[in-house]
Design a protein around this motif. Structure first.
Motif, PDB file in Angstrom:
ATOM      1  N   TRP A 278     -99.063  63.876  10.720  1.00 39.74           N
ATOM      2  CA  TRP A 278     -97.629  64.025  11.022  1.00 39.74           C
ATOM      3  C   TRP A 278     -97.324  63.500  12.418  1.00 39.74           C
ATOM      4  O   TRP A 278     -96.355  62.758  12.612  1.00 39.74           O
ATOM      5  N   GLU A 279     -98.156  63.860  13.401  1.00 38.90           N
ATOM      6  CA  GLU A 279     -97.915  63.412  14.773  1.00 38.90           C
ATOM      7  C   GLU A 279     -98.137  61.899  14.905  1.00 38.90           C
ATOM      8  O   GLU A 279     -97.436  61.217  15.664  1.00 38.90           O
ATOM      9  N   LYS A 280     -99.116  61.397  14.163  1.00 40.01           N
ATOM     10  CA  LYS A 280     -99.353  59.952  14.169  1.00 40.01           C
ATOM     11  C   LYS A 280     -98.131  59.204  13.646  1.00 40.01           C
ATOM     12  O   LYS A 280     -97.685  58.214  14.253  1.00 40.01           O
ATOM     13  N   GLN A 281     -97.589  59.649  12.524  1.00 41.55           N
ATOM     14  CA  GLN A 281     -96.431  58.978  11.940  1.00 41.55           C
ATOM     15  C   GLN A 281     -95.211  59.084  12.847  1.00 41.55           C
ATOM     16  O   GLN A 281     -94.400  58.161  12.929  1.00 41.55           O
ATOM     17  N   ARG A 282     -95.098  60.182  13.564  1.00 45.19           N
ATOM     18  CA  ARG A 282     -93.990  60.333  14.498  1.00 45.19           C
ATOM     19  C   ARG A 282     -94.125  59.332  15.650  1.00 45.19           C
ATOM     20  O   ARG A 282     -93.140  58.725  16.080  1.00 45.19           O
TER      21      ARG A 282
ATOM     22  N   GLN B 140     -93.259  55.931  14.325  1.00 45.58           N
ATOM     23  CA  GLN B 140     -91.813  55.792  14.156  1.00 45.58           C
ATOM     24  C   GLN B 140     -91.138  55.505  15.493  1.00 45.58           C
ATOM     25  O   GLN B 140     -90.232  54.661  15.588  1.00 45.58           O
ATOM     26  N   ALA B 141     -91.591  56.193  16.542  1.00 44.97           N
ATOM     27  CA  ALA B 141     -91.032  55.955  17.876  1.00 44.97           C
ATOM     28  C   ALA B 141     -91.306  54.519  18.325  1.00 44.97           C
ATOM     29  O   ALA B 141     -90.451  53.868  18.951  1.00 44.97           O
TER      30      ALA B 141
ATOM     31  N   GLU C 133     -88.917  52.210  16.444  1.00 45.27           N
ATOM     32  CA  GLU C 133     -87.551  52.340  16.973  1.00 45.27           C
ATOM     33  C   GLU C 133     -87.420  51.649  18.331  1.00 45.27           C
ATOM     34  O   GLU C 133     -86.408  50.987  18.604  1.00 45.27           O
TER      35      GLU C 133
END
Length: 386
Positions: free
Chosen positions: A274-278, A281-282, A285
């Motif tokens: 989850w933290e990796k995907q976040r 995503q950053a 962006e």
């Protein structure tokens, strides 16, 4: 701008290995044979630059670039204390877009590159193939072991001077037409590999060569280039710098996630993912925002961003890990160059001394160099972007 040397340092090394299996499943002998055959194909296609220049059917633009290449080659000797040998005094038309294709891999929760080990070069974080299909096949084998993988084209490589008795590493059509600044910086980078090579330390070797190329191209452009070429390089370097900032921030964020995570339990892996995907995503962006600024403020055409778009779209631990090898230690080498009064011969000698130290001591010395560099010097030495 990433580069490589395929592992074809001598026919004798290739033939001495036998057919034992490598960590990725293909035979070591088969790999060395494709490397030797591919390199000899390039060597066989090369002929002296002056022979090309004397050919009346040669296109004027290529004749002009080959003449510039010889000017830059002599500049590298006279001004940067790079080797005076047979390399880059011949030219080859390969009929393809890349010299080799590199394979890199990294675990799902680490930026540490998978390594392959060979005689002479030691263990390195990539593997080069002269056929794209072979590189893709190797990446598929690596992916089956759970690694994140990447295959990327490489325009040039160095044989560390081992091919000089055969005529030296040649200029290639894969990079001869690049903008002047990018073209000469690549020459300086590859020649630097012939000066210093620390066995098994990809980050040291590539960061040193990258420092040489950045310092060298700055001197070349200020002393020997046209205003048009200077402006062109400044514009493209600004974009590379801004991209390096984005990717460096993403690498730092991912490294923090992996260093603090727990991949040994189901819940820990779920949290890590989850933290990796976040973090990813950053990263996407941040790139999207920068891309918009390039187009709206800098008037960059979208088709000029095709390669960066693809890099971002395919980014994973392997691509981030490979990029870090060329980037992370550059400020240390530039700080060392400044400490030695910008004396190229003293600089190369000091780097050779570092290469001869145990790896832990070498790493500590480089970290100390970065920590001793004033912030303003570090910023100018290591522009933000790639």
């Amino acid at each position: 701008m990433q580069k490589s040397f395929p592992l074809v340092l001598s026919l004798f090394a290739a033939l001495a290995l036998g057919g034992c299996a490598s960590s990725s499943g293909d035979s070591t002998l088969g790999y060395y044979w494709q490397s030797f055959r591919g390199h000899m194909g390039i060597m066989g296609a090369a002929k002296p630059v002056q022979d090309w220049i004397n050919d009346p059917s040669l296109k004027p633009a290529l004749r002009e670039r080959l003449a510039l290449a010889q000017h830059a080659r002599q500049f590298a000797i006279d001004e940067l204390a790079l080797p005076d040998n047979a390399s880059y005094r011949r030219f080859a038309q390969l009929g393809r877009a890349a010299a080799v294709w590199n394979v890199v891999g990294a675990p799902p929760y680490s930026l540490k590159l998978h390594t392959w080990c060979f005689p002479v070069t030691g263990c390195i974080g990539y593997r080069g193939y002269f056929a794209e299909a072979d590189a893709k096949a190797e990446s598929e084998r690596l992916a089956q072991s759970g690694q994140e993988v990447s295959v990327y084209p490489v325009p040039a490589y160095s044989t560390l001077g081992y091919s000089n008795w055969l005529g030296g590493d040649p200029l290639l059509n894969t990079f001869i037409g690049w903008p002047e600044g990018d073209f000469v910086r690549l020459l300086f980078h590859e020649l630097a590999h012939q000066v210093v090579y620390a066995e098994g330390d990809t980050a040291f070797n590539e960061s040193y060569a990258t420092a040489v190329e950045r310092l060298g191209v700055e001197k070349w452009l200020s002393e020997h280039s046209s205003p048009k070429a200077q402006t062109e390089f400044t514009t493209s370097e600004k974009r590379r710098a801004e991209f390096r900032t984005i990717t460096r921030n993403a690498r730092a964020a991912l490294a923090q996630v992996y260093d603090n995570g727990d991949a040994d339990t189901t819940d820990g892996r779920a949290q890590l993912e989850w933290e990796k995907q976040r973090a990813m995503q950053a990263f996407h962006e941040a790139y999207a925002q920068q891309r918009k600024r390039w187009i709206t403020e800098d008037q960059v055409k979208p088709d000029q961003l095709t390669n960066l778009d693809r890099w971002v779209r395919e980014a994973n631990n392997a691509t981030f890990g490979a990029q870090g090898a060329y980037d992370d230690l550059v400020p240390a080498f530039i700080a060392l160059f400044e400490q030695l009064g910008q004396d190229w011969r003293k600089f190369h000698a000091a780097v050779k001394d570092l290469a001869n130290q145990p790896r832990a001591e070498r790493q500590a010395a480089l970290i100390a160099l970065m920590q001793s560099t004033p912030p303003q010097t570090a910023a100018s030495a290591e522009p933000t972007g790639h």
